[in-house]
Design a protein around this motif. Structure first.
Motif, PDB file in Angstrom:
ATOM      1  N   ALA A  81      33.701  36.509  53.781  1.00 21.19           N
ATOM      2  CA  ALA A  81      32.691  36.425  52.719  1.00 21.19           C
ATOM      3  C   ALA A  81      33.313  36.116  51.365  1.00 21.19           C
ATOM      4  O   ALA A  81      32.619  36.153  50.348  1.00 21.19           O
ATOM      5  N   THR A  82      34.596  35.799  51.344  1.00 20.86           N
ATOM      6  CA  THR A  82      35.318  35.560  50.093  1.00 20.86           C
ATOM      7  C   THR A  82      35.351  34.069  49.777  1.00 20.86           C
ATOM      8  O   THR A  82      35.612  33.249  50.665  1.00 20.86           O
ATOM      9  N   VAL A  83      35.103  33.726  48.533  1.00 27.47           N
ATOM     10  CA  VAL A  83      35.194  32.322  48.117  1.00 27.47           C
ATOM     11  C   VAL A  83      36.628  31.838  48.271  1.00 27.47           C
ATOM     12  O   VAL A  83      37.593  32.572  48.033  1.00 27.47           O
ATOM     13  N   GLN A  99      33.333  36.655  42.733  1.00 30.12           N
ATOM     14  CA  GLN A  99      33.473  38.009  43.270  1.00 30.12           C
ATOM     15  C   GLN A  99      32.111  38.626  43.562  1.00 30.12           C
ATOM     16  O   GLN A  99      31.923  39.299  44.582  1.00 30.12           O
ATOM     17  N   HIS A 100      31.161  38.390  42.683  1.00 29.60           N
ATOM     18  CA  HIS A 100      29.827  38.960  42.888  1.00 29.60           C
ATOM     19  C   HIS A 100      29.086  38.284  44.029  1.00 29.60           C
ATOM     20  O   HIS A 100      28.190  38.896  44.628  1.00 29.60           O
ATOM     21  N   GLN A 101      29.442  37.048  44.369  1.00 33.38           N
ATOM     22  CA  GLN A 101      28.841  36.425  45.542  1.00 33.38           C
ATOM     23  C   GLN A 101      29.223  37.183  46.811  1.00 33.38           C
ATOM     24  O   GLN A 101      28.382  37.417  47.694  1.00 33.38           O
ATOM     25  N   GLU A 154      37.161  30.109  33.137  1.00 32.71           N
ATOM     26  CA  GLU A 154      37.679  30.281  34.495  1.00 32.71           C
ATOM     27  C   GLU A 154      37.514  31.728  34.955  1.00 32.71           C
ATOM     28  O   GLU A 154      37.227  31.993  36.126  1.00 32.71           O
ATOM     29  N   LEU A 155      37.701  32.651  34.040  1.00 28.74           N
ATOM     30  CA  LEU A 155      37.484  34.054  34.362  1.00 28.74           C
ATOM     31  C   LEU A 155      36.032  34.295  34.752  1.00 28.74           C
ATOM     32  O   LEU A 155      35.736  34.991  35.730  1.00 28.74           O
ATOM     33  N   GLY A 156      35.095  33.713  34.005  1.00 24.51           N
ATOM     34  CA  GLY A 156      33.682  33.881  34.315  1.00 24.51           C
ATOM     35  C   GLY A 156      33.320  33.311  35.670  1.00 24.51           C
ATOM     36  O   GLY A 156      32.513  33.890  36.407  1.00 24.51           O
ATOM     37  N   ILE A 157      33.916  32.171  36.025  1.00 27.66           N
ATOM     38  CA  ILE A 157      33.662  31.582  37.348  1.00 27.66           C
ATOM     39  C   ILE A 157      34.181  32.510  38.439  1.00 27.66           C
ATOM     40  O   ILE A 157      33.490  32.798  39.424  1.00 27.66           O
ATOM     41  N   ALA A 158      35.408  33.012  38.269  1.00 29.17           N
ATOM     42  CA  ALA A 158      35.985  33.920  39.263  1.00 29.17           C
ATOM     43  C   ALA A 158      35.178  35.210  39.366  1.00 29.17           C
ATOM     44  O   ALA A 158      34.986  35.759  40.456  1.00 29.17           O
TER      45      ALA A 158
END
Length: 417
Positions: A386-388, A143-145, A135-139
């Motif tokens: 621009a935030t998921v 953020q990088h998107q 879940e951390l990796g997805i978040a």
């Protein structure tokens, strides 16, 4: 960067779907770009789009596959040196300002690497003990998107030909919102992440703060209001500015928000006439503070902002200023103004970015993300266009240095009562 708690209501298949959707979106975001576009680095604060795709893949390979998948071999032993960001525990790396020199590997090679990593990740979704890290990796990739979008906007802005990432006209909403005020009586407020589910470590531990009575504006400061500030000599009046801010204005010749050129502003769709009723964005903390002083008000603290907005994250479902998914390629990111407290632009607070009481960073490299940056920066709240979606929560703490303004940053005023 560490997670506070993993969701317990998501199946391995659901986690795999979240992973796949996130990875797919990253690649969709770069589709309009040429190889040259994706290699541009316009300043040290920004990174090339191609680097974002590679760094997020390095994250999965380094913190999940290398350590938790038996027999896994790195795709290329040399790539960690160029795609590690700032994890000291992971060893030497290229200087940040050199990321734009990476003409190789090519975009095609990075996409191939991403596909290999995506395939290798599949067995790990079944392992319950790895769920918080996944879940951390997805978040992290989400953020990088957002960074990818704002970084490429700054890079394309450097081109005098007026290059656009998307060709369609951005959607706008010119409804005038009457300014009202959310009142808070003061007293003890509970701050920080309190629900089940994912949060970054800097969102906790939850704790109590004492607030004095205050009010928070129902609307963001608009482009039209900012034009009044400019016309009234806002950038020319030293008494409005913090000392460091005034020095920054004079040294850099600052006279308007980033991307403004008269009555136009640069967007992902090229230069557009700015909407006077839309929120002003791409301003620094220095500018936000000066405007608040000019208006006879102030910026809220992060605790005041959170006390008002807690529980109102669901407004995004009822009123989404960004048209569905905040990273919908059919609707380029553009703050248009709305009645909600989330989702248009990141809002500066007057709070220094510091650890909460009892905060302890995690051990190892993965704990380096947040704790070591708690110095000299200010907290922003509220997410941007621009935030998921999942990052729009009251406890979320974004943070930037006071001069930075290439993100979708704006302000909402507060006042004492």
């Amino acid at each position: 960067m560490t997670s506070r708690a993993a969701r317990q209501d998501i199946s391995p298949a659901g986690l795999a779907n979240d992973f796949a959707a996130t990875r797919s979106l990253s690649e969709a975001l770069v589709e309009p770009l040429s190889e040259a576009d994706a290699t541009l680095q316009s300043m040290e604060d920004a990174s090339p789009a191609k680097w974002h795709l590679a760094h997020t893949t390095w994250f999965w390979e380094t913190f999940l596959l290398r350590d938790h998948l038996e027999g896994y071999s790195l795709f290329d032993d040399n790539w960690p040196f160029v795609f590690n960001s700032y994890y000291e525990a992971e060893g030497e790396r290229i200087h940040r300002f050199s990321r734009g020199m990476l003409s190789r590997p090519t975009m095609a090679e990075i996409i191939d690497w991403r596909a290999k990593v995506d395939e290798a990740m599949q067995p790990l979704f079944e392992r319950e003990e790895l769920r918080p890290l996944i879940e951390l990796g997805i978040a992290h990739e989400q953020q990088h998107q957002e960074l990818l979008l704002t970084d490429i906007k700054h890079a394309l802005f450097q081109n005098p030909l007026g290059v656009a990432m998307w060709q369609e006209e951005p959607k706008a909403n010119s409804n005038t919102l009457e300014q009202e005020w959310h009142s808070h009586p003061g007293g003890i407020a509970r701050i920080g992440h309190q629900e089940q589910g994912f949060a970054f470590d800097n969102e906790g531990p939850d704790h109590r703060v004492l607030l004095e009575p205050f009010e928070l504006s129902s609307s963001l400061v608009t482009n039209g209001e900012w034009a009044e500030f400019i016309a009234d000599g806002g950038y020319e009046t030293a008494s409005l500015w913090l000392s460091d801010g005034w020095a920054w204005v004079k040294e850099n010749g600052i006279a308007a928000p980033l991307y403004w050129n008269g009555d136009e502003a640069f967007t992902h769709c090229g230069s557009q006439v700015w909407d006077p009723n839309a929120p002003v964005t791409h301003i620094s903390y220095f500018e936000a503070d000066a405007f608040a002083t000019w208006a006879g008000m102030r910026l809220p603290t992060e605790f005041e902002w959170e006390a008002i907005t807690r529980g109102q994250e669901g407004e995004l479902a009822a009123h989404d200023p960004c048209g569905g998914n905040q990273l919908d390629q059919a609707a380029p990111p553009l703050p248009v103004g709305g009645e909600g407290l989330f989702g248009d632009c990141w809002q500066f607070t007057r709070s220094a970015y510091l650890p909460y009481p009892r905060f302890q960073p995690a051990e190892g490299a993965v704990g380096e993300y947040n704790g070591k940056f708690m110095s000299g920066q200010f907290v922003l709240k509220g997410a941007s266009c621009a935030t998921v979606r999942g990052h729009s929560r009251a406890s979320y703490r974004n943070f930037f240095y006071p001069h930075q303004r290439w993100q979708f940053t704006g302000l909402r005023l507060a006042r004492d009562v």
